[in-house]
Design a protein around this motif. Structure first.
Motif, short mmCIF file in Angstrom:
data_model
loop_
_atom_site.label_atom_id
_atom_site.label_comp_id
_atom_site.label_asym_id
_atom_site.label_seq_id
_atom_site.Cartn_x
_atom_site.Cartn_y
_atom_site.Cartn_z
N TYR A 214 0.83 -1.21 0.00
CA TYR A 214 0.00 0.00 0.00
C TYR A 214 0.86 1.26 0.00
O TYR A 214 1.93 1.28 0.60
CB TYR A 214 -0.89 0.04 1.25
CG TYR A 214 -1.87 -1.09 1.36
CD1 TYR A 214 -3.21 -0.91 1.04
CD2 TYR A 214 -1.47 -2.36 1.78
CE1 TYR A 214 -4.13 -1.95 1.15
CE2 TYR A 214 -2.37 -3.41 1.89
CZ TYR A 214 -3.69 -3.19 1.56
OH TYR A 214 -4.60 -4.23 1.66
N PRO B 252 -0.04 5.67 0.39
CA PRO B 252 -1.11 6.67 0.53
C PRO B 252 -1.13 7.64 -0.64
O PRO B 252 -0.11 8.21 -1.02
CB PRO B 252 -0.74 7.38 1.84
CG PRO B 252 0.73 7.19 1.98
CD PRO B 252 1.05 5.87 1.35
N SER C 102 -4.29 10.41 -2.60
CA SER C 102 -5.68 10.86 -2.46
C SER C 102 -6.62 10.28 -3.50
O SER C 102 -7.80 10.07 -3.23
CB SER C 102 -5.73 12.39 -2.52
OG SER C 102 -5.20 12.86 -3.76
N HIS D 25 -7.69 1.44 -5.59
CA HIS D 25 -7.62 2.51 -4.59
C HIS D 25 -8.76 2.33 -3.59
O HIS D 25 -9.89 2.05 -3.97
CB HIS D 25 -7.74 3.88 -5.28
CG HIS D 25 -7.50 5.03 -4.36
ND1 HIS D 25 -8.52 5.63 -3.64
CD2 HIS D 25 -6.37 5.70 -4.03
CE1 HIS D 25 -8.02 6.62 -2.92
NE2 HIS D 25 -6.72 6.69 -3.14
N GLY E 91 -8.02 6.09 0.58
CA GLY E 91 -6.79 6.88 0.62
C GLY E 91 -5.51 6.12 0.32
O GLY E 91 -4.41 6.67 0.50
N TYR E 92 -5.62 4.88 -0.16
CA TYR E 92 -4.43 4.08 -0.44
C TYR E 92 -4.50 3.43 -1.82
O TYR E 92 -5.53 2.86 -2.21
CB TYR E 92 -4.26 2.97 0.60
CG TYR E 92 -3.89 3.50 1.96
CD1 TYR E 92 -2.57 3.73 2.31
CD2 TYR E 92 -4.89 3.79 2.89
CE1 TYR E 92 -2.24 4.24 3.55
CE2 TYR E 92 -4.56 4.31 4.14
CZ TYR E 92 -3.24 4.53 4.46
OH TYR E 92 -2.91 5.04 5.69
N SER F 136 0.86 10.87 -0.91
CA SER F 136 0.44 12.03 -0.10
C SER F 136 1.16 12.08 1.24
O SER F 136 1.10 13.09 1.93
CB SER F 136 -1.08 11.96 0.12
OG SER F 136 -1.45 10.73 0.72
N LYS F 137 1.82 10.99 1.62
CA LYS F 137 2.66 10.94 2.81
C LYS F 137 3.95 10.23 2.44
O LYS F 137 3.98 9.45 1.50
CB LYS F 137 1.97 10.17 3.95
CG LYS F 137 0.69 10.79 4.46
CD LYS F 137 0.09 9.92 5.56
CE LYS F 137 -1.23 10.49 6.07
NZ LYS F 137 -1.84 9.60 7.11
N GLN G 80 -4.82 2.75 8.85
CA GLN G 80 -5.56 3.91 9.35
C GLN G 80 -5.17 4.25 10.78
O GLN G 80 -5.15 5.42 11.16
CB GLN G 80 -7.07 3.63 9.26
CG GLN G 80 -7.60 3.65 7.82
CD GLN G 80 -9.06 3.28 7.73
OE1 GLN G 80 -9.58 2.50 8.54
NE2 GLN G 80 -9.76 3.84 6.77
#
Length: 320
Positions: free
Chosen positions: A174, A176, A178, A200, A203-204, A228-229, A317
């Motif tokens: 996985y 992250p 959007s 997807h 968020g992953y 995104s991270k 999460q």
């Protein structure tokens, strides 16, 4: 806490996590696990027992062998053979394979070593014009991996640092992001080949593990993910591996690459299945004698032997 120097594999441990490297294979990290659980990396243990081969020079047509584990390359891939004169054929053909042999399977000398850390210095590469130095340290139950690249030429060189972690091709992986619309997929369907499936959820971006169709020989595709991270994850070998790193602006990443890349390959031999979890640091131009660095933090958590997608999402999460 101890260091095992009896075998080709050099180990460090804090009593709960164990890491093993093979210095003469590009300083490859071949072993990573919670003690008592299997190796989460895809690497062939039989290779650890082979007599070490101290490779200090390479010819113009180096052979490729899939040692796997965790390795470091430079990017972009399209320029791997574009800045050297030893192999005119690869230069002429704009070859994108194999990777620089000095970096991939040259001899890395251990220059510092302790019970929970070590530092390795690699050879000067006449192909890429850099020398890599790698460090591995276990601290507070986490592994800190670092690499630096030094320009050894008398002229500028331009590269990124490309950290590549290989796991089983059926692992749940996985990253992250959007929206799936931001992810570029490279692959194609042919008469003999399927594409790996990416999807997807919450968020992953994730790989949907699977074998090729019965009438196809193989299944592969690569996802380019502007994460995104600064993180990605793999669930395998009864463990969850969380890889953390600095999140860079897409403007700093070479346009051919992405901050995170997932390559997935399977065929009808399960042991051949491979996923690469790749991280690209910023693309930089180094002046003579100048260097750049990149780091990752590896976290290992005990996990279910055969987790569901829902198990993994709920864990991420909470964790990320």
């Amino acid at each position: 806490m101890y260091i095992d120097t009896m075998n080709r594999l050099i180990k460090i441990s804090d009593g709960s996590i164990e890491v093993g490297v093979v210095p003469d294979l590009g300083g490859m990290v071949a072993l990573l696990h919670i003690i008592g659980k299997p190796n989460i990396l895809k690497a062939d243990k039989a290779l650890w027992d082979e007599p070490p081969v101290i490779r200090r020079t390479f010819g113009p047509d180096p052979r490729w062998k899939a040692y796997n584990g965790h390795i470091v390359w430079v990017g972009p891939q399209s320029e791997w053979w574009a800045h050297q004169a030893k192999s005119p054929k690869k230069l002429r053909e704009k070859s994108v394979w194999p990777p620089d042999p000095y970096i991939n399977n040259g001899y890395f000398e251990i220059i510092e070593r302790g019970a929970t850390e070590l530092v390795m210095k690699g050879p000067d590469s006449e192909f890429s014009g850099v020398r890599l130095t790698k460090s591995v340290k276990i601290k507070n139950g986490k592994v800190i991996f670092g690499v630096s690249a030094l320009n050894i030429r008398n002229e500028p060189v331009s590269w990124d640092l490309w950290l590549n972690t290989r796991v089983d091709g059926y692992a749940r992986c996985y990253a992250p992001v959007s929206s799936m619309s931001k992810v570029r997929i490279d692959g194609r369907e042919t008469e003999t080949q399927d594409m790996s499936v990416y999807s997807h959820d919450r968020g992953y971006c994730l790989i949907e593990p699977g074998a090729p169709s019965k009438n196809k020989k193989e299944r592969w595709a690569k996802a380019f993910i502007p994460a995104s991270k600064g993180a990605m994850a793999a669930f395998a070998s009864s463990q969850a591996l969380i890889i953390k790193f600095k999140r860079h602006s897409p403007k700093l990443i070479h346009p051919e690459q992405a901050l995170v890349e997932f390559y997935n390959y399977t065929n009808h031999t399960k042991s051949d299945a491979l996923t690469e979890l790749e991280y690209h640091a910023p693309y930089k131009t180094l002046q003579p004698g100048e260097s750049m660095e990149a780091y990752q933090q590896w976290e290992l958590h005990p996990f279910k032997p055969k987790p569901s997608h829902e198990d993994c999402i709920k864990f991420l999460q909470k964790t990320l």
